[in-house]
Design a protein around this motif. Structure first.
Motif, mmCIF file in Angstrom:
data_model
loop_
_atom_site.group_PDB
_atom_site.id
_atom_site.type_symbol
_atom_site.label_atom_id
_atom_site.label_comp_id
_atom_site.label_asym_id
_atom_site.label_seq_id
_atom_site.Cartn_x
_atom_site.Cartn_y
_atom_site.Cartn_z
ATOM 1 N N TRP A 48 45.121 32.525 67.670
ATOM 2 C CA TRP A 48 45.257 32.971 69.067
ATOM 3 C C TRP A 48 46.244 34.125 69.169
ATOM 4 C CZ3 TRP A 48 49.066 33.140 72.922
ATOM 5 C CH2 TRP A 48 48.594 33.385 74.220
ATOM 6 N N SER A 49 47.311 33.994 68.434
ATOM 7 C CA SER A 49 48.357 35.008 68.460
ATOM 8 C C SER A 49 47.854 36.347 67.925
ATOM 9 C CB SER A 49 49.537 34.519 67.630
ATOM 10 O OG SER A 49 50.698 35.260 67.905
ATOM 11 N N LYS A 101 44.967 37.466 67.973
ATOM 12 C CA LYS A 101 44.009 38.083 68.897
ATOM 13 C C LYS A 101 44.657 38.487 70.220
ATOM 14 C CE LYS A 101 39.411 37.409 70.847
ATOM 15 N NZ LYS A 101 38.307 36.454 71.026
ATOM 16 N N ASN A 102 45.632 37.683 70.679
ATOM 17 C CA ASN A 102 46.093 37.865 72.054
ATOM 18 C C ASN A 102 47.550 38.250 72.242
ATOM 19 O OD1 ASN A 102 43.623 37.003 73.621
ATOM 20 N ND2 ASN A 102 43.898 35.221 72.290
ATOM 21 N N ILE A 130 47.226 28.394 66.477
ATOM 22 C CA ILE A 130 48.256 29.258 67.066
ATOM 23 C C ILE A 130 48.221 30.643 66.436
ATOM 24 C CG2 ILE A 130 50.748 29.627 67.304
ATOM 25 C CD1 ILE A 130 51.079 26.603 67.547
ATOM 26 N N VAL A 131 48.124 30.667 65.110
ATOM 27 C CA VAL A 131 48.077 31.956 64.409
ATOM 28 C C VAL A 131 46.866 32.769 64.857
ATOM 29 C CG1 VAL A 131 47.764 33.054 62.159
ATOM 30 C CG2 VAL A 131 49.356 31.149 62.396
#
Lengths: 143, 143
Positions: free
Chosen positions: B99-100, B102-103, B96-97
């Motif tokens: 992905w967060s 980056k996005n 999650i960290v």
DNA sequence: ACTTTTTACTACTGTTTTAATAGTTATCCA
DNA sequence: TGGATAACTATTAAAACAGTAGTAAAAAGT
């Protein structure tokens, strides 16, 4: 879009975007089920209500996790596809599946395996396989 | 505990357990913030309401992701600790960290980095480090 | 061409969940 | 022993969700 974020925490921010009961299941249907239309999402076993599905699709489009388009040969169906941002959720989904297999199965006797999707093989190979699979579907769909 | 599961899908089942707006933030506070008490969880930047915190802690204890106990030297505080099942959520939180970072950062200008927690180094090393760190905290706490 | 079916919704109503704040009880500390 | 602290519960208001029915436009059948 008025302040949707509770804090500067990356984890909280992700939950603020897709931390509801349905968003990740729609993404699951797209990435693991190859689903693309409103009808297809409606027929999932969890039975999402049309109003909620409608609002979630709008939201996911708004935050650019999916796109919505019509194909020239069919003006009735809307085609929903994941963006790269959405496809990059595969590692996260993979970890959910692995954790669930190990820790939730004991609580949910109805739970099925996802070995057919290639999980339980080498993790990064599985992730890349699912992602390239989906990218191929996008290419095929858009012609 | 009456049918809490919408389907046999591992992903849906995980969401049925911890797919609400707060559970994962409580777990974040435990694992990345070393938090252990009701008071500490209450003071997080997202400001969880006491009623919700109370119900989530009960629920997480019920599904055996956390334990609740008092220490002999303090009968006022309740000490909440993650079980192994809970500690095994670290890989998921890590994804999650990542992905967060980056996005989501582009959408939330207030978002802070978690490089201080060792993210962005070798992934599996980071995960193991965080997990063994927490296990050490548990050991120290229980004496 | 016209009727039926399909797809993608919207609208509505009732229920459940969440939010915000105030208040209560038991323990600790000076 | 009196005030502060910790862990809640209670209450009320607001928001989200669930279930069903209904509508409009495109496609398909006749």
């Amino acid at each position: 879009m008025k302040n949707i974020f509770r804090s500067g925490c990356p984890i909280a921010s992700t939950l603020d975007l897709i931390g509801d009961k349905w968003s990740l299941l729609i993404i699951r249907d797209m990435i693991l089920g190859g689903k693309k239309t409103f009808k297809e999402f409606s027929t999932s076993p969890e039975k999402i209500a049309p109003g909620i599905l409608s609002s979630r699709l709008k939201w996911l489009e708004c935050i650019a996790l999916i796109t919505k388009r019509k194909l020239p040969e069919n003006q009735k169906e809307n085609i929903y596809l994941l963006t790269e941002k959405g496809i990059e959720l595969v590692p996260l989904i993979t970890e959910i599946v692995l954790w669930s297999d190990k820790n939730v199965r004991a609580l949910n006797s109805e739970m099925y395996s996802m070995s057919d999707k290639g999980f339980h093989a080498d993790k990064s190979a599985v992730i890349e396989h699912i992602q390239s699979n989906y990218r191929e579907l996008v290419r095929k769909t858009l012609g």
